[in-house]
Design a protein around this motif. Structure first.
Motif, short mmCIF file in Angstrom:
data_model
loop_
_atom_site.label_atom_id
_atom_site.label_comp_id
_atom_site.label_asym_id
_atom_site.label_seq_id
_atom_site.Cartn_x
_atom_site.Cartn_y
_atom_site.Cartn_z
N ALA A 31 1.15 -1.40 0.15
CA ALA A 31 -0.10 0.07 0.06
C ALA A 31 0.75 0.99 0.03
CB ALA A 31 -1.35 -0.01 1.22
N PRO A 32 1.07 1.73 -1.18
CA PRO A 32 2.54 2.51 -0.94
C PRO A 32 1.51 4.12 -1.21
CG PRO A 32 1.10 2.56 -3.32
CD PRO A 32 0.94 1.13 -2.35
N ARG A 33 2.18 5.08 -0.19
CA ARG A 33 1.38 6.17 0.13
C ARG A 33 2.41 7.01 -0.38
NH1 ARG A 33 -0.91 5.80 6.62
NH2 ARG A 33 -2.08 3.76 6.11
N PRO A 34 1.91 8.63 -0.39
CA PRO A 34 2.73 9.26 -0.64
C PRO A 34 3.92 9.98 0.73
CG PRO A 34 0.60 10.43 0.02
CD PRO A 34 0.68 9.05 -0.05
N TRP B 288 11.32 14.23 -5.46
CA TRP B 288 9.98 14.94 -5.42
C TRP B 288 9.51 14.36 -6.31
CZ3 TRP B 288 8.98 18.75 -10.01
CH2 TRP B 288 7.63 18.93 -9.53
N ILE B 289 9.49 13.86 -7.57
CA ILE B 289 9.01 12.97 -8.21
C ILE B 289 8.82 11.63 -8.53
CG2 ILE B 289 8.91 11.63 -10.25
CD1 ILE B 289 8.83 14.87 -10.61
N ASP B 290 9.50 10.66 -7.29
CA ASP B 290 9.87 9.41 -6.69
C ASP B 290 8.76 9.57 -5.86
OD1 ASP B 290 11.36 8.94 -8.73
OD2 ASP B 290 12.88 8.46 -7.08
N HIS B 291 8.65 10.21 -4.57
CA HIS B 291 7.17 10.55 -3.37
C HIS B 291 6.32 10.89 -3.47
CE1 HIS B 291 10.70 7.79 -1.59
NE2 HIS B 291 11.39 8.22 -2.35
N PHE C 191 -2.09 13.59 2.49
CA PHE C 191 -2.34 13.95 0.92
C PHE C 191 -2.93 12.70 0.41
CE2 PHE C 191 0.29 17.18 2.93
CZ PHE C 191 0.50 18.58 1.57
N VAL C 192 -3.11 12.50 -1.03
CA VAL C 192 -3.43 11.54 -1.07
C VAL C 192 -2.92 10.72 -2.96
CG1 VAL C 192 -5.74 12.04 -2.44
CG2 VAL C 192 -5.26 9.81 -1.82
N ASP C 193 -2.16 9.84 -2.81
CA ASP C 193 -1.44 9.52 -3.74
C ASP C 193 -2.16 9.17 -4.97
OD1 ASP C 193 0.39 8.02 -5.99
OD2 ASP C 193 1.49 7.39 -4.40
#
Ligand code: OGA
Ligand code: MN
Length: 299
Positions: A24-27, A51-54, A151-153
């Protein structure tokens, strides 16, 4: 943010990704070991990559003047001038790039925007044809409780969409409403209507491809007054509700509790954010910049 596998990126600068549940990846990542007043090109390149990756980066214990905040922000591109405040005041502290987000009232005049209420899920200014690519908030005063920002990814939300829902979402466009700002206030000069088809706004693809990462994401903007092109209002609301409730599940969300000196930078193209309400009798003062978008969101 919990510490997990810090990755040294430049000198003492490290990226500490946020720990999510497995699968469950999160930002979000915290960047440690950096003073944003003094970063060289190599450190900036590493920050940009992170910043681009996360999608969302946290820098703690910063000591920034408005000039420092503007100088760091400009490394990402040209800045937008802050929108006109809800009270019609246009420039806070004489610096057009700084938008003050605050509930504080001084001598009967609000020093900033968005008040103390909830700011519902949104992407900043997605009613523009080329919405801002990044926004950042720097905390000068924080209330003792409340006012957290989540924040939502939107990559994760897209990638986890059930096949049937993904098929229904493919190829659609959403009208992004320009009537209300993030605090729910009517934008200056706009006469509100109840019909999203009549309101000012812009159509963007519901599923977009990020211009820098090449990854696909859901692009929702905000729920209020959104409309799916070509749909009846009821059908549009039903499908949008389904997609919104899927996309804003806790497992895709990172919530940040502010400390004074925190700077949070987000990629406005692949995240949405919201703010919890807080006690009107406490003070919250944030200074904010916004980096101009370079292109309309593309399918
Ligand atoms: C913003 C915003 C939320 C907050 O500045 O764009 O939505 O936490 N702010 O103040
Ligand atoms: Mn916002």
């Amino acid at each position: 943010m919990s510490s997990q596998k810090a990755q040294l990126i430049d000198g003492s600068v490290a990226v500490v990704p946020r720990r999510g549940a497995p699968g469950a990846p999160r930002p979000g990542a915290e960047i440690t070991g950096v003073d944003l007043r003094a970063i060289d090109d190599a450190a900036f390149a590493a920050i940009h990559r992170a910043w681009i990756d996360h999608q969302v980066l946290l820098f703690r214990d910063q000591h920034l003047t408005d000039h420092d905040l503007i100088a760091f922000s400009r490394r990402f591109g040209d800045l937008d001038h802050a929108p006109i405040q809800e009270n019609g005041q246009s420039i806070a502290n004489g610096m057009p790039e700084i938008y003050v987000v605050s509930n504080v009232i001084e001598n009967g005049v609000a020093i900033g925007s968005l008040g103390h209420g909830e700011a519902v899920w949104h992407t900043d200014m997605s009613y523009l044809s080329a919405p801002p690519k990044a926004s950042m908030l720097y905390a000068l005063e924080v209330p003792p409780a409340g006012g957290d920002t989540s924040f939502v990814d939107m990559y994760a939300a897209f990638e986890a969409l059930p096949d049937a829902l993904r098929r229904r979402a493919m190829g659609l466009r959403v009208k992004h409403d320009g009537t209300y700002n993030s605090g729910g206030y009517v934008r200056l000069g706009v006469t509100p209507t109840d019909d999203p088809r009549e309101a000012p706004g812009t159509l963007h693809p519901l599923i977009c491809t990020h211009p820098e990462s090449g990854r696909r994401m859901l692009y929702l903007g905000r729920r209020k007054m959104a409309w799916l092109e070509g749909f009846g209002l009821a059908e549009s609301d039903a499908l949008l509700d389904e997609i919104w409730s899927f996309a804003t599940q806790k497992k895709f969300v990172w919530t940040h509790q502010w400390r004074v000196g925190d700077l949070v930078l987000w990629d406005n193209r692949c995240t949405m954010h919201r703010r919890d309400p807080f006690d009107a009798n406490t003070r919250r003062v944030m200074h904010r910049t916004q980096v101009k978008g370079s292109a309309p969101p593309m399918a």
